[in-house]
Design an enzyme around this catalytic site. Structure first.
Site, mmCIF file in Angstrom:
data_model
loop_
_atom_site.group_PDB
_atom_site.id
_atom_site.type_symbol
_atom_site.label_atom_id
_atom_site.label_comp_id
_atom_site.label_asym_id
_atom_site.label_seq_id
_atom_site.Cartn_x
_atom_site.Cartn_y
_atom_site.Cartn_z
ATOM 1 N N HIS A 257 -6.534 -5.093 -10.492
ATOM 2 C CA HIS A 257 -7.788 -4.934 -9.753
ATOM 3 C C HIS A 257 -8.257 -3.492 -9.895
ATOM 4 C CE1 HIS A 257 -5.256 -2.928 -6.876
ATOM 5 N NE2 HIS A 257 -4.495 -4.008 -6.777
ATOM 6 N N HIS B 249 -5.709 -0.517 -10.115
ATOM 7 C CA HIS B 249 -5.003 -0.355 -11.392
ATOM 8 C C HIS B 249 -5.928 0.254 -12.441
ATOM 9 C CE1 HIS B 249 -3.022 -3.929 -9.452
ATOM 10 N NE2 HIS B 249 -2.039 -3.059 -9.525
ATOM 11 N N CYS C 44 12.446 -4.918 0.486
ATOM 12 C CA CYS C 44 11.110 -5.525 0.378
ATOM 13 C C CYS C 44 10.842 -5.813 -1.091
ATOM 14 C CB CYS C 44 10.037 -4.581 0.929
ATOM 15 S SG CYS C 44 8.369 -5.184 0.550
ATOM 16 N N CYS D 9 7.559 -4.248 -2.577
ATOM 17 C CA CYS D 9 7.695 -2.791 -2.776
ATOM 18 C C CYS D 9 8.809 -2.488 -3.776
ATOM 19 C CB CYS D 9 8.110 -2.058 -1.501
ATOM 20 S SG CYS D 9 6.927 -2.022 -0.177
ATOM 21 N N CYS E 219 7.897 -5.863 6.419
ATOM 22 C CA CYS E 219 7.573 -4.606 5.734
ATOM 23 C C CYS E 219 6.278 -4.064 6.341
ATOM 24 C CB CYS E 219 7.378 -4.871 4.249
ATOM 25 S SG CYS E 219 6.645 -3.479 3.386
ATOM 26 N N HIS F 58 3.478 -4.284 3.386
ATOM 27 C CA HIS F 58 3.013 -5.600 2.939
ATOM 28 C C HIS F 58 2.912 -6.636 4.052
ATOM 29 C CE1 HIS F 58 4.230 -3.758 -0.859
ATOM 30 N NE2 HIS F 58 3.248 -4.477 -1.352
ATOM 31 N N LYS G 254 -8.008 -0.686 4.106
ATOM 32 C CA LYS G 254 -7.227 -0.889 2.905
ATOM 33 C C LYS G 254 -7.717 -2.175 2.229
ATOM 34 C CE LYS G 254 -2.274 -1.384 2.584
ATOM 35 N NZ LYS G 254 -1.067 -1.054 3.320
ATOM 36 N N LYS H 55 -6.115 -8.800 -0.503
ATOM 37 C CA LYS H 55 -6.623 -10.133 -0.839
ATOM 38 C C LYS H 55 -6.863 -10.935 0.426
ATOM 39 C CE LYS H 55 -4.968 -10.434 -5.472
ATOM 40 N NZ LYS H 55 -3.670 -10.320 -6.072
HETATM 41 N N1 MSP Z 1 5.546 -1.212 -10.982
HETATM 42 C C1 MSP Z 1 5.352 -0.151 -10.066
HETATM 43 C C2 MSP Z 1 5.186 1.168 -10.810
HETATM 44 C C3 MSP Z 1 6.311 1.534 -11.707
HETATM 45 S S1 MSP Z 1 5.980 3.012 -12.557
HETATM 46 C C4 MSP Z 1 7.388 3.442 -13.265
HETATM 47 C C5 MSP Z 1 4.104 -0.405 -9.237
HETATM 48 N N2 MSP Z 1 3.197 -1.250 -9.732
HETATM 49 S S2 MSP Z 1 1.802 -1.657 -9.034
HETATM 50 O O1 MSP Z 1 1.298 -2.753 -9.818
HETATM 51 O O2 MSP Z 1 1.975 -1.894 -7.660
HETATM 52 O O3 MSP Z 1 0.832 -0.459 -9.244
HETATM 53 C C6 MSP Z 1 0.751 0.591 -8.316
HETATM 54 C C7 MSP Z 1 -0.279 1.581 -8.815
HETATM 55 O O4 MSP Z 1 -1.557 0.932 -9.039
HETATM 56 C C8 MSP Z 1 -0.612 2.705 -7.867
HETATM 57 O O5 MSP Z 1 0.312 3.728 -7.883
HETATM 58 C C9 MSP Z 1 -1.946 3.147 -8.415
HETATM 59 O O6 MSP Z 1 -1.751 3.833 -9.606
HETATM 60 C C10 MSP Z 1 -2.606 1.813 -8.693
HETATM 61 N N3 MSP Z 1 -3.243 1.275 -7.494
HETATM 62 C C11 MSP Z 1 -2.995 0.069 -6.887
HETATM 63 N N4 MSP Z 1 -3.836 -0.087 -5.812
HETATM 64 C C12 MSP Z 1 -4.617 0.988 -5.691
HETATM 65 C C13 MSP Z 1 -5.695 1.351 -4.852
HETATM 66 N N5 MSP Z 1 -6.127 0.584 -3.863
HETATM 67 N N6 MSP Z 1 -6.293 2.553 -5.096
HETATM 68 C C14 MSP Z 1 -5.918 3.380 -6.119
HETATM 69 N N7 MSP Z 1 -4.917 3.050 -6.926
HETATM 70 C C15 MSP Z 1 -4.199 1.911 -6.705
HETATM 71 O O7 MSP Z 1 3.966 0.203 -8.193
#
Ligand code: MSP
Length: 718
Positions: A18, A21, A137, A140, A161, A164, A318, A321
């Site tokens: 989304h 990412h 969790c 997480c 958690c 979440h 925040k 979904k």
């Molecule tokens: N798989 C782990 C990361 C491992 S790195 C060695 C993970 N994945 S995640 O799919 O949850 O992605 C988290 C990352 O997505 C956040 O750190 C950020 O970079 C990005 N974001 C997810 N949601 C976000 C927002 N709402 N706003 C900004 N960035 C966000 O954690």
């Protein structure tokens, strides 16, 4: 040869990406493009984190094997990155890293072996076998201590958690531990000796106090019988490596640590150390665990760990979904050109702080900064060059004898604008290097404003009527065009397609990606250059129409099915797009903060049917102050109010209370307004909200809801 290595987190392969990412990828992409533009060989990594219980569960839920689940999400990610111009073919990432790659397991096993042999700074074994007893969790992928979970309502249930709001798993099993507790001093020493290692400053302080508060040893394996989807511990295949140990290591295995394949192609020595970018949600893993693992393995520390804030919705909630307020990439992609999204996210989020994302803000910024700002500057400049200079860049020199006439027409010496713009360029680059994109873009827009003002003051259309002002006219046109050339070079990392388009329209060809902005010299735009056809860069977006269409697309809370049917990264638009990618998926909640909100339908007498708390959350109720109130001619029931709900401008509201309230008695009152009600035209006025009132007695006499205490305008009611 200088090199640079930048990474995004690798994203969980349990759910579709989304806006959050996308954001980290856009930041990394902009950084990588800027480095490449400056002649630095750059390696940009993104990818997916594919092991662990999270993926296993998503696979189960979707009736797939974990590998199929990961492949599925990866195929979506790849289509999405292509659609947003972030993949290799569009000059974006260099590797899409996957932790299920055999070369990764090879390098990861090597890291484990090194850690297993290592001594901590306090002289103990870095790794030891023990027994883990506690809560975990899955979303997480983290073990939770007492202050990190909420106790269940019923004793006997697992706790929840706090992030979440999902139930934790009880873990009670044999486990390998990493002796993190021995690394506190070493880590604090690292943060001390390298002030810019963890950024920004506020995050560095958080990390320092977390470490200073004492570290607990970290469980770094799970029994294969509990988590089978992962890489086995070397020499002890009954254990699977902890998913964060596995995932973080991708940053080094990708470029060749512990495996020949990548080492031969890329070279660990060549690119390491990396600048790691991530959201603040996963800072601790990167700034505490990862440096400690690297210390144990004797590997050089990263260049820096930089955490950005999170995107929240326009009201500051925040995104999740469950609340139905996430920003879906297929919707974004369908309605907005890529460069406007890139510009918006980099301009709007002050790096390090949380940012609010709303389609309306995106449309407003696109229309003001891009359509009326940069786009208009570009089209008016080029149109005038076509009109007054036969489509060729004129010579901008003003002979001494014409200087006075030029001055009279409001046109200064050339150094005024060239000094201004080169200072802005220096500031832009300085801020950009500090990842202060918002500030950098403000500098660039200072140039847009300066050039616009020059044109408006000099009025080329007037100068063109006076033959004796020919040189003045040429000078204005030249300076505007030269400013555009600088802007194109500066803005390329932020808006690659549009910057290239400006460059092309200026008649300079396709190569803006290779123009190093530090080397720009004023006056290098060659007089006589034939400019190209003027094409609009950023068409204005019709706000009302687009918002209506977006609303029709948006899935409400819990309507995953509709999204599955519709979900499609509609590619081919601005950039040279590949085929459109149709994706349907039903996937587990992502780590964006989604939670299972429970139904809050406690028995309330007299309420016929219950709504979910999420339904209620859709109504934006605000405190408003009545600024003016008047009757509307020929409408005996309606009052026309203007109310302040803490926005830039007051809103107009029509209320059917004229028979019960005198307008003058309302001014200054604090009332409650439904702020997100679709605006409606009544008697020629637009009503932009609705006030709340009790309906009393048989005739439904309205009694306006109000407050006993003083409350600020705009405060939300929930
Ligand atoms: N798989 C782990 C990361 C491992 S790195 C060695 C993970 N994945 S995640 O799919 O949850 O992605 C988290 C990352 O997505 C956040 O750190 C950020 O970079 C990005 N974001 C997810 N949601 C976000 C927002 N709402 N706003 C900004 N960035 C966000 O954690």
């Amino acid at each position: 040869m200088k090199t640079f290595y930048v990474t995004t987190p690798i994203y969980y392969a349990n759910s579709l990406p989304h806006l959050g990412h996308l954001y980290t990828m856009v930041v990394a992409d902009a950084v990588a493009r800027s480095k490449r533009q400056q002649g630095i060989e750059t390696f940009f990594l993104t990818g997916t984190d594919e092991h662990g219980i999270n993926i296993e569960r998503a696979a189960q839920k979707n009736g797939r094997t974990p590998q199929e689940q990961a492949d599925y999400v990866v195929s979506y990610f790849k289509k999405m990155t292509a659609a947003f111009g972030l993949d290799t073919a569009h000059g974006g990432y260099d590797i899409f890293m996957r932790t299920t790659e055999p070369f990764h397991s090879e390098g990861l096993s090597e890291l484990w072996r090194r850690v297993a042999k290592a001594k901590t700074p306090k002289g103990n074994d870095a790794l030891y076998k023990g027994h883990y007893e506690g809560w975990f969790c899955a979303p997480c992928a983290d073990y939770k201590t007492e202050d990190e979970y909420a106790k269940p309502e019923n004793a006997g249930d697992p706790p929840n958690c706090l992030i979440h709001e999902t139930k934790l798993d009880r873990v009670s099993e044999e486990s390998y531990f990493f002796r993190l507790s021995d690394y506190d001093e070493a880590l604090l020493g690292l943060y001390e000796s390298r002030a810019d290692f963890v950024r920004p400053e506020a995050r560095r302080n958080e990390v320092k106090s977390f470490v200073a508060g004492g570290l607990r040893d970290l469980s770094v394996s799970r029994l294969r019988t509990s988590v089978s989807w992962g890489v086995p511990v070397p020499g002890d295949p009954n254990h699977t490596m902890y998913v964060w140990f596995d995932a973080l290591t991708n940053y080094i295995t990708a470029i060749g640590f512990g495996n020949e394949q990548q080492e031969r192609q890329l070279g660990f020595e060549k690119f390491w150390p990396a600048l790691h970018l991530m959201g603040k949600d996963i800072l601790r893993f990167h700034a505490v665990y990862w440096p400690a693992f690297l210390m144990a393995a004797g590997v050089e520390q990263p260049r820096a760990i930089v955490a950005h804030g999170m995107w929240v919705d326009p009201t500051g909630r925040k995104m999740s979904k469950t609340l139905g307020n996430t920003i879906e990439l297929d919707v974004l992609n369908k309605f907005f050109p890529i460069d406007t999204i890139r510009y918006f996210v980099l301009r709007e989020m002050v790096f390090g702080q949380d940012g609010r994302f709303g389609y309306e803000n995106l449309i407003d910024r696109t229309n003001s900064d891009l359509a009326s700002g940069l786009g208009n500057l570009s089209s008016r400049t080029l149109t005038m060059i076509h009109r007054y200079s036969e489509g060729r860049i004129p010579d901008g020199t003003i002979a001494d004898e014409n200087r006075l006439a030029a001055k009279r027409a409001g046109v200064d010496d050339e150094t005024a604008i060239s000094d201004f713009i080169s200072h802005a360029r220096d500031e832009f680059l300085r801020y950009f290097a500090d990842l202060a994109f918002s500030r950098a873009l403000e500098e660039a827009w200072g140039v847009v404003a300066r050039a616009d003002k020059m044109i408006s003051d000099a009025k080329p259309w007037e100068l063109a009527k006076d033959a004796s002002q020919r040189q003045t006219l040429n000078a204005v046109l030249y300076r505007a065009a030269e400013s555009l050339r600088w802007l194109a070079a500066m803005l390329y990392p932020v808006m690659p397609t549009s910057a290239n388009e400006i460059y092309q329209q200026l008649g300079l060809g396709n190569g803006v990606s290779k123009i190093n902005p530090t080397h720009l010299r004023w006056g290098e735009l060659g007089p006589g250059t034939q400019i190209q056809e003027v094409k609009p860069l950023f068409p204005r977006i019709d706000k009302a129409k687009t918002m209506d269409e977006i609303k029709k697309q948006e899935p409400g809370p819990g309507s995953q099915e509709r999204r599955e049917q519709r979900s499609e990264v509609s590619s081919q638009r601005s950039a040279e797009r590949g085929s459109s990618a149709t994706v349907r998926e039903g996937v587990a909640d992502s780590a964006q903060g989604s939670g299972q909100h429970t139904t809050e339908a406690d028995a309330v007498p007299g309420v016929a049917s219950y709504i979910e708390i999420t339904d209620f959350a859709k109504i934006d109720l605000r405190v408003a102050e009545v600024k003016t109130a008047e009757r509307i001619p020929k409408a005996d029931k309606l009052l026309l109010l203007t109310v302040d709900i803490g926005e830039e401008k007051p809103r107009t509201i029509l209320a059917g209370i004229a028979q019960y309230y005198e307008p003058e008695n309302l001014v200054g009152r604090k009332i409650v307004v439904v702020a997100n009600l679709k605006p409606r035209k009544l008697r020629g006025y637009e009503s932009q909200g609705m006030l709340l009132a009790a309906s009393v007695g048989d005739e439904g006499k309205p009694v306006i809801a109000t407050f006993a205490e003083d409350v600020p305008n705009g405060a939300r009611l929930k």
